[in-house]
Each structure stands twice: as structure tokens, then as C-alpha cells.
Design an enzyme around this catalytic site. Structure first.
Site, PDB file in Angstrom:
ATOM      1  N   SER A  71       0.836  -1.206   0.000  1.00  8.03           N
ATOM      2  CA  SER A  71       0.000   0.000   0.000  1.00  8.03           C
ATOM      3  C   SER A  71       0.867   1.251   0.000  1.00  8.03           C
ATOM      4  O   SER A  71       0.599   2.209  -0.737  1.00  8.03           O
ATOM      5  CB  SER A  71      -0.912   0.026   1.234  1.00  8.03           C
ATOM      6  OG  SER A  71      -1.740  -1.102   1.261  1.00  8.03           O
ATOM      7  N   ASN A 151      -6.012  -8.669  -7.857  1.00  9.80           N
ATOM      8  CA  ASN A 151      -5.958  -9.482  -6.641  1.00  9.80           C
ATOM      9  C   ASN A 151      -7.223 -10.299  -6.385  1.00  9.80           C
ATOM     10  O   ASN A 151      -7.179 -11.286  -5.681  1.00  9.80           O
ATOM     11  CB  ASN A 151      -5.650  -8.609  -5.415  1.00  9.80           C
ATOM     12  CG  ASN A 151      -6.529  -7.388  -5.333  1.00  9.80           C
ATOM     13  OD1 ASN A 151      -6.567  -6.575  -6.250  1.00  9.80           O
ATOM     14  ND2 ASN A 151      -7.256  -7.255  -4.252  1.00  9.80           N
ATOM     15  N   GLN A 179       0.608  -8.606  -6.797  1.00 11.70           N
ATOM     16  CA  GLN A 179       0.191 -10.000  -7.014  1.00 11.70           C
ATOM     17  C   GLN A 179       1.025 -10.682  -8.101  1.00 11.70           C
ATOM     18  O   GLN A 179       0.781 -11.854  -8.410  1.00 11.70           O
ATOM     19  CB  GLN A 179      -1.288 -10.061  -7.419  1.00 11.70           C
ATOM     20  CG  GLN A 179      -2.260  -9.643  -6.340  1.00 11.70           C
ATOM     21  CD  GLN A 179      -2.414 -10.670  -5.227  1.00 11.70           C
ATOM     22  OE1 GLN A 179      -2.097 -11.852  -5.383  1.00 11.70           O
ATOM     23  NE2 GLN A 179      -2.900 -10.223  -4.083  1.00 11.70           N
ATOM     24  N   CYS A 324      -9.742  -6.681   2.406  1.00  9.96           N
ATOM     25  CA  CYS A 324     -10.090  -5.384   2.983  1.00  9.96           C
ATOM     26  C   CYS A 324     -11.594  -5.143   2.938  1.00  9.96           C
ATOM     27  O   CYS A 324     -12.118  -4.346   3.684  1.00  9.96           O
ATOM     28  CB  CYS A 324      -9.400  -4.268   2.223  1.00  9.96           C
ATOM     29  SG  CYS A 324      -7.742  -4.685   1.740  1.00  9.96           S
TER      30      CYS A 324
END
Ligand SMILES: *Cc1c(COP(=O)(O)O)cnc(C)c1O
Length: 395
Positions: A71, A151, A179, A324
Site C-alpha cells: 500500500s 488481486n 500479485q 479489505c
């Protein structure tokens, strides 16, 4: 038997990476900025790790900036590209609707700061084409940021061709390769990328450490003010054990990549064939253009949460998409970006396997999923209506 099939959320730490890390928790605990010998031993390990990570993606060690994960690398890349553009009066950024939230939310923030953001639609097969990108580029486009491997559904984007389009038009290109690294070959020169993000815990390294590749000439913006670490672009004492673990993991993930890819692809094909036999099921994303280990299915009439809980009880760790968002009941933004209706986008199953998974484990998954789907459908009033023909099947 309990099968871990959620490697796109995170992976186990490889024993070799753990072993490489251990001395840096205990004996070699110096601060890499210190001039004394304990500090210098840490600095040497840092340099070696930087060279290893750079080598794995055909970059130079001066082009690697260690971060606190994927991130952070995404945030730093996009902010760097945005600021470089703004200096030339260019404030348009192109991305896609199915990026990770680390990208989408950074773009939301830039939008509030006056940037103009174009989010490209994704084709139904989960792929964005170089033509789509070319058509969206304008005079004032500063940056294109498009993920390498999605992802949630595992589809691979034509990064090399998209990079070529960007460079022909003089636009910076970043890819979120979190990924991809360690799962498919990644060569930053062949891919025509200016910046690339990765995270160690997606390839059996430790959590909380990642890297940004930024080619020479990119003005990397620092998102964390502080000392002169990472050539002044990321303040804070370096996470030496984490960085050493990342280097060990990337070496291990890339040394036998072709062989591992062939093995994992074989297991994945068994999964796709087995799950496709469930009536009213659908594989999301292109059958061929996908990373070896990730599959994503929708089963009509099934809500994702229930499926995951029952699978866990039977001994399969899976996901309904992004970790998430799986705590919320919102449909997947990725599946919506592919044009799937809300009813279907609610009920997806992501299975992400890798080289540590075995034939027996695939057998276990293929026994459990149809059982749970059947069980949930038998309890579902929605399914009852579908079966009685009162509503039409969508899949
Ligand atoms: C996991 C992931 C991230 C975030 O990485 P963290 O290390 O968890 O911050 C970003 N992009 C993609 C595509 C991911 O899969």
C-alpha cells in the site's frame, strides 16, 4: 484436513526467509545509519538485500526504495507521478475501476486536490487493453497506473504493451505488481514501467515490508518525512529483519519460477474444471490470461459470507475477494467493474493457491465446495424461486 487457499490475501513466511531474518532480530541489531561496526553490519545487509531485490526484477539497486508494504509503495508511486506531472502543468491520471484500494483511495485524495482522474472500464474478461489506454491519454495526462495482476480475479494485464503506449506518448507508467512479483516473471525493462510496487508477504516474505521500484530519473516523493533513510525518500529506521526476509523470499520465489508456475497452473486447472461442474457457476476473468494460482467463481443464489464460513468449518480457508472488503456486505468493486450485476457480485469465491499446496488439498477443496454450495442452495428461498422457474437464472 485444513487447506489454506487464500494466498492472495497473504502467504506463510517461508522457512528460508525466517532463517535469514533471525540473526537480525538478535545479534545484528545495529541501526544501519550508525557509524560503528554493529551499525555497519546492518547497513551491509541492507545493501545486499537491495541488490537482491533489484536483481529479481532486472533493476539497479539505486532504483529500489524499501517501504512498509504494498500500500505504501502504491501511495508513494502515485503521489510521485502526480507531483512530477503537476510541475509541468499536467494533472490528469488514468487508472482502472478494478485496482486495489491502495490505488483507488490515493486517486480519490488526489481528485480532491484538483487532479482529474479517469478510471477505465475493464472488459468482461477482466482485462484492460493498450488501445483502451491509448484512447484515454490526453495532452495533460501525467500518469497511468494499472495493476499487473488483479488481486480478486487473478487476471493479467498486458503491462509491457500498455507501457509502450505510455512511453510513445510521453506519459509516466506505474504498475501495482503486488500479485505478480514472485508469481510470474517480472522484468521492469521489458515491461516499460517507470514505477512498480511489491509486497514481501505476497510471496512468502514477512508482512509490513515492500518496495517501490522507480527508474532513474523519477523524482520520488517522500510520503514519510524524517531522516535520510532510503536516499531521503522514506524517513525512519529501516526494518532490517523484514528487508532481509523480503530479499530471501524473492530469491526463493524467482529461482525456480518456471517450474513452480507449471505446477501451480496444473492445480489451478483442476480447480477450474472441478468447480465449473457445479451447475449455475461461472469463472470470473479470462480463462488463459491469469496468474497461475488465483481463481474466482460465482455460484448463483449463494451469498459470499455464508460460503466462506461453511468452507472454513469444513477445512478450507478462502476469500470472497479482497480481504479489505470481505468484512462488509458491499458487492465487490472488481466484479462490478467487469459489468456483473449486483446479485452476482455479492456471491463470489476466491481461491488462491501456490506451490505449497498439494494434489490432496485440491481434492479436499473440490469435495467441500460443491457440498457447501448444495447445502446453502437447499436452504435458500432465492434458489427455490429459481428452481421453480419463478425467477430467471442469471448464470
Ligand atoms: C495486497 C495488495 C496490496 C497491498 O499490499 P500491503 O502489503 O497489504 O499493503 C496492494 N495491491 C495489491 C494488488 C495487493 O494484492
Amino acid at each position: 484436513m485444513y487447506v489454506y487457499a487464500d494466498n492472495a490475501a497473504t502467504t506463510s513466511l517461508s522457512p528460508r526467509a525466517l532463517e535469514a531474518m533471525m540473526p537480525y532480530f538478535t545479534e545484528v541489531y545495529g541501526n544501519a545509519s550508525s557509524l560503528h561496526s554493529p551499525g555497519q553490519r546492518a547497513a551491509e545487509a541492507l545493501q545486499q538485500a537491495r541488490e537482491t531485490v533489484a536483481g529479481a526484477i532486472n533493476a539497479d539497486h539505486k532504483e529500489i526504495y524499501f517501504t512498509g508494504g504494498g500500500s505504501e509503495a502504491d501511495n508513494q508511486a502515485i503521489i510521485s507521478g502526480a507531483l512530477m506531472g503537476a510541475r509541468k502543468g499536467k494533472k490528469h491520471i488514468i487508472s482502472t475501476a478494478f485496482e486495489h484500494h491502495a490505488v483507488l483511495h490515493t486517486l480519490d485524495k488526489l481528485k480532491k486536490q484538483g487532479y482529474d482522474i479517469t478510471l477505465l472500464d475493464v472488459h468482461e474478461n477482466g482485462v484492460v487493453t493498450p488501445e483502451d489506454v491509448a484512447a484515454a491519454i490526453r495532452e495533460d495526462t501525467a500518469l497511468v497506473t494499472i495493476m499487473f495482476v488483479n488481486n480478486e480475479i487473478g487476471t493479467i494485464q498486458p503491462i509491457g504493451e500498455i507501457g509502450k503506449v505510455c512511453h510513445e506518448k510521453g506519459v509516466l507508467f506505474h504498475t501495482d505488481a503486488v500479485q505478480a512479483v514472485g508469481h510470474v516473471p517480472v522484468d521492469v525493462k521489458a515491461l516499460n514501467v517507470d514505477m512498480l510496487s511489491m509486497a514481501a508477504h505476497k510471496f512468502h516474505g514477512p508482512k509490513g515490508v515492500g518496495a517501490l521500484y522507480a527508474r532513474k530519473g523519477i523524482a520520488v516523493a517522500n510520503v514519510i518525512e524524517g531522516g535520510q533513510q532510503e536516499r531521503g525518500k522514506r524517513g525512519g529506521t529501516e526494518n532490517i529483519p523484514g528487508i532481509v526476509g523480503m530479499a530471501a523470499a524473492i530469491r526463493e520465489a524467482t529461482e525456480d519460477l518456471e517450474k513452480d508456475m507449471a505446477y501451480v497452473t496444473g492445480l489451478r486447472e483442476e480447480l477450474i474444471e472441478g468447480l465449473s461442474r457445479i451447475p449455475h457457476s461461472r469463472l470470473n476473468g479470462d480463462r488463459e490470461k491469469r496468474v497461475p494460482g488465483t481463481v474466482n467463481f460465482c455460484f448463483e443464489g449463494i451469498e459470499g459470507e455464508g460460503l466462506l464460513l461453511w468452507l472454513d468449518a469444513k477445512g478450507v480457508a478462502a476469500s470472497s475477494g479482497s480481504a479489505c472488503t470481505s468484512g462488509s456486505l458491499d458487492p465487490s468493486h472488481v466484479l462490478l467493474a467487469l459489468g456483473l450485476p449486483h446479485e452476482i457480485a455479492h456471491g463470489s469465491l476466491r481461491l488462491s493457491i501456490d506451490k505449497y499446496n498439494t494434489e490432496e488439498e485440491i481434492g479436499h477443496i473440490l469435495k467441500c465446495v460443491p457440498e457447501v454450495v448444495d447445502y446453502l442452495r437447499n436452504m435458500s428461498p432465492v434458489w427455490d424461486e429459481l428452481e421453480k422457474g419463478q425467477t430467471a437464472h442469471l448464470i
